[in-house]
Motif scaffolding. Structure first.
Motif, short mmCIF file in Angstrom:
data_model
loop_
_atom_site.label_atom_id
_atom_site.label_comp_id
_atom_site.label_asym_id
_atom_site.label_seq_id
_atom_site.Cartn_x
_atom_site.Cartn_y
_atom_site.Cartn_z
N UNK A 59 -5.86 4.23 3.84
CA UNK A 59 -5.74 3.00 3.05
C UNK A 59 -6.42 3.15 1.69
N UNK A 60 -7.55 3.84 1.67
CA UNK A 60 -8.26 4.05 0.41
C UNK A 60 -7.40 4.85 -0.55
N UNK A 61 -6.69 5.86 -0.04
CA UNK A 61 -5.77 6.62 -0.89
C UNK A 61 -4.63 5.74 -1.38
N UNK A 62 -4.13 4.88 -0.51
CA UNK A 62 -3.01 4.02 -0.87
C UNK A 62 -3.40 2.94 -1.89
N UNK A 63 -4.57 2.33 -1.68
CA UNK A 63 -5.01 1.21 -2.52
C UNK A 63 -5.88 1.65 -3.69
N UNK A 64 -6.42 2.86 -3.64
CA UNK A 64 -7.21 3.37 -4.73
C UNK A 64 -8.72 3.33 -4.51
N UNK A 65 -9.19 2.35 -3.73
CA UNK A 65 -10.63 2.26 -3.46
C UNK A 65 -10.86 1.32 -2.28
N UNK A 66 -12.07 1.41 -1.72
CA UNK A 66 -12.42 0.50 -0.63
C UNK A 66 -12.49 -0.94 -1.13
N UNK A 67 -12.93 -1.11 -2.37
CA UNK A 67 -13.02 -2.45 -2.95
C UNK A 67 -11.63 -3.09 -3.04
N UNK A 68 -10.63 -2.28 -3.36
CA UNK A 68 -9.26 -2.80 -3.44
C UNK A 68 -8.75 -3.22 -2.06
N UNK A 69 -9.12 -2.46 -1.04
CA UNK A 69 -8.75 -2.83 0.34
C UNK A 69 -9.39 -4.16 0.71
N UNK A 70 -10.69 -4.26 0.42
CA UNK A 70 -11.42 -5.49 0.74
C UNK A 70 -10.83 -6.68 0.00
N UNK A 71 -10.45 -6.47 -1.22
CA UNK A 71 -9.85 -7.54 -2.02
C UNK A 71 -8.50 -7.96 -1.42
#
Length: 146
Positions: free
Chosen positions: A100-112
């Motif tokens: 997911x981090x690779x897909x969204x770019x960062x853990x913060x983006x996942x959390x958002x």
């Protein structure tokens, strides 16, 4: 007389209330102790975006069949007393979070996106991951004897 009117009124209100309640989900199939819910079927159907309306009922049948097969494997895994360790679950959750981090770019983006912390997201997926690992383990066991 007043008592009868009050009882009738209470009965009428309860009947109206029961009719006003909406069904949140429906059981589509039961495999052992496992249930396939209509929401599970609908969730899987969203993956078939390009399907024509004439083939939607066929797709629905295929999805129900796939979900029943998964529940059958899960039920059999429980009967066979297969175990999944917490380390296996945590490892799979970490692997998914990396994806997911690779897909969204960062853990913060996942959390958002999920409006939750990584820990909360993992907690939400934990039972699903455990079930999937049990299904895979049971499938491997069945296929190995063929």
């Amino acid at each position: 007389m007043m008592k009868r009117i009050l009882i009738s009124l209470l009965f009428l209100v309860s009947v109206i209330n029961v009719r006003a309640q909406k069904v949140l989900d429906e059981v589509v199939a039961v495999v052992g102790n496992e249930v396939v819910l209509l929401s599970d079927v609908e969730s899987q159907l969203t993956q078939y975006k390009d399907i024509s309306s004439t083939k939607i009922s066929l797709a629905r049948c295929l999805v129900v069949d796939q979900l029943m097969q998964k529940k059958l494997l899960l039920n059999r895994a429980k009967i066979d007393s297969l175990k999944i360790t917490d380390e296996q679950i945590e490892g799979e959750l970490n692997r998914r979070m990396e994806f997911f981090t690779q897909q969204y770019g960062s853990e913060e983006a996942i959390e958002k996106y999920y409006h939750k912390t990584i820990r909360e997201i993992k907690d939400d997926f934990r039972d699903e991951v455990k079930s999937q690992l049990l299904e895979e383990q049971e499938q491997s066991k069945v296929v190995s004897s063929v």
